[in-house]
Write an enzyme that holds these catalytic residues in place. Sequence first.
Site, mmCIF file in Angstrom:
data_model
loop_
_atom_site.group_PDB
_atom_site.id
_atom_site.type_symbol
_atom_site.label_atom_id
_atom_site.label_comp_id
_atom_site.label_asym_id
_atom_site.label_seq_id
_atom_site.Cartn_x
_atom_site.Cartn_y
_atom_site.Cartn_z
ATOM 1 N N TRP A 46 0.814 -1.176 0.112
ATOM 2 C CA TRP A 46 0.154 -0.028 -0.072
ATOM 3 C C TRP A 46 0.890 1.209 0.011
ATOM 4 O O TRP A 46 0.551 2.025 -0.738
ATOM 5 C CB TRP A 46 -1.127 -0.205 1.118
ATOM 6 N N ASP B 250 -1.268 6.845 6.308
ATOM 7 C CA ASP B 250 -2.273 6.029 5.777
ATOM 8 C C ASP B 250 -2.646 5.098 7.094
ATOM 9 O O ASP B 250 -1.823 4.159 7.311
ATOM 10 C CB ASP B 250 -2.056 5.486 4.529
ATOM 11 N N LYS C 291 -12.354 -1.377 8.201
ATOM 12 C CA LYS C 291 -11.484 -2.380 9.011
ATOM 13 C C LYS C 291 -11.767 -1.927 10.305
ATOM 14 O O LYS C 291 -12.275 -2.883 11.035
ATOM 15 C CB LYS C 291 -9.999 -2.552 8.437
#
Length: 362
Positions: free
Chosen positions: A103, A172, A196
């Site tokens: 990511w 992030d 999540k």
Amino acid sequence: MTQRIWNFSAGPAVLPESVLEEARDNLLSLGSTGIGILEHSHRGKAFVAVYEETEALVRKVGGVPDNYRVLFLQGGASTQFFQIPMNFLSQDRTADYLVTGSWSEKAEEEARRFGQTYISCSSSDRNYSYIPATCTFSPNPAYAHYTSNNTIFGTQWPGLPPVPKEIDLICDASSDIFSRPIDVARHAMIYAGAQKNLGPSGVTLVIIRDDLIEKGPKNIPTMLQYRTHAKNDSMYNTPPTFAIYLVGLVLKWIERDGGLSGIAERNQRKAAKLYSFLDQSKLFKPTADANSRSLMNVTFVTGNADLDAKVCSAASKAGFDGLKGHRSVGGMRASIYNAFPEAGVDALVEFLKNFEAANPSA
Ligand code: PMP
């Protein structure tokens, strides 16, 4: 109702049952309004109240200082990968990326479309199985970007990365947002897809310091300017109303459960149970270095791909879902975010113990 099973999905992930029940009860009528939560206008009094409450809860639970704005955006964390450099990086500047997984790699690749990037550190040499101990920085970067938890590789920054205070730090936090206390004031911006730890997919939480909002250029698309959303309380266009509502319910649940320190304690305990089993096991071994382990995504292997497949298929028959590891690591991954119950971790440890006992020569 069908029995709910242990859901180890990496995201969208398990939500607290009490939250789902409350949402269900409000589907036909939000409180006494006679209109379901999905059907309310985002401009109406009832939804504006939900929005304001959710925003206030983000501030309260997250300890967000007054000089930060809380935005609810769309397009996932993946949109932030390019929206950030589009706003804050120009052709004549550099942005620094701490690359600890796929990511962060993706975020860095998107930034290259807008200016120069500098890799402050990378753990790609050992398939992202660790968090680098040291980083270097370019002279006067526009910002430094890191991924606090690496969903795929099962690693997590144990605390803040070693970034000098004068550099604007962007995080992030998609896979560990609000799973432990976070020093918002040390960041210029924090963003996370909700799916999540915070709610369903469809909304991205952005916490951004006031002075950054006006830094972005005005000649980029309106929807991609942070000022548009800040000026309009995230309602320039139709926001993801149901997702915002659900984030509010999850935040109330976190608050009831002791806030971020309470949640952190539980998350620590859940992960410790799993890691201490794996550490003594002769069959299973964690893939991440001990000092870099994620409390959210526990990745482990047997070292034999066929046996890993056997573990996953036996687990699935025994009522454990979503344990298959990401293809870039293989093996197993147990995602145990905020809402994953401790009883499910106990059940998994018991299952793995029994599997090991039944496969002694493996
Ligand atoms: N960052 C991290 C750390 C992630 O785990 C994910 C999704 N799994 C993303 C970014 C991408 O998020 P989205 O699907 O919301 O674009």
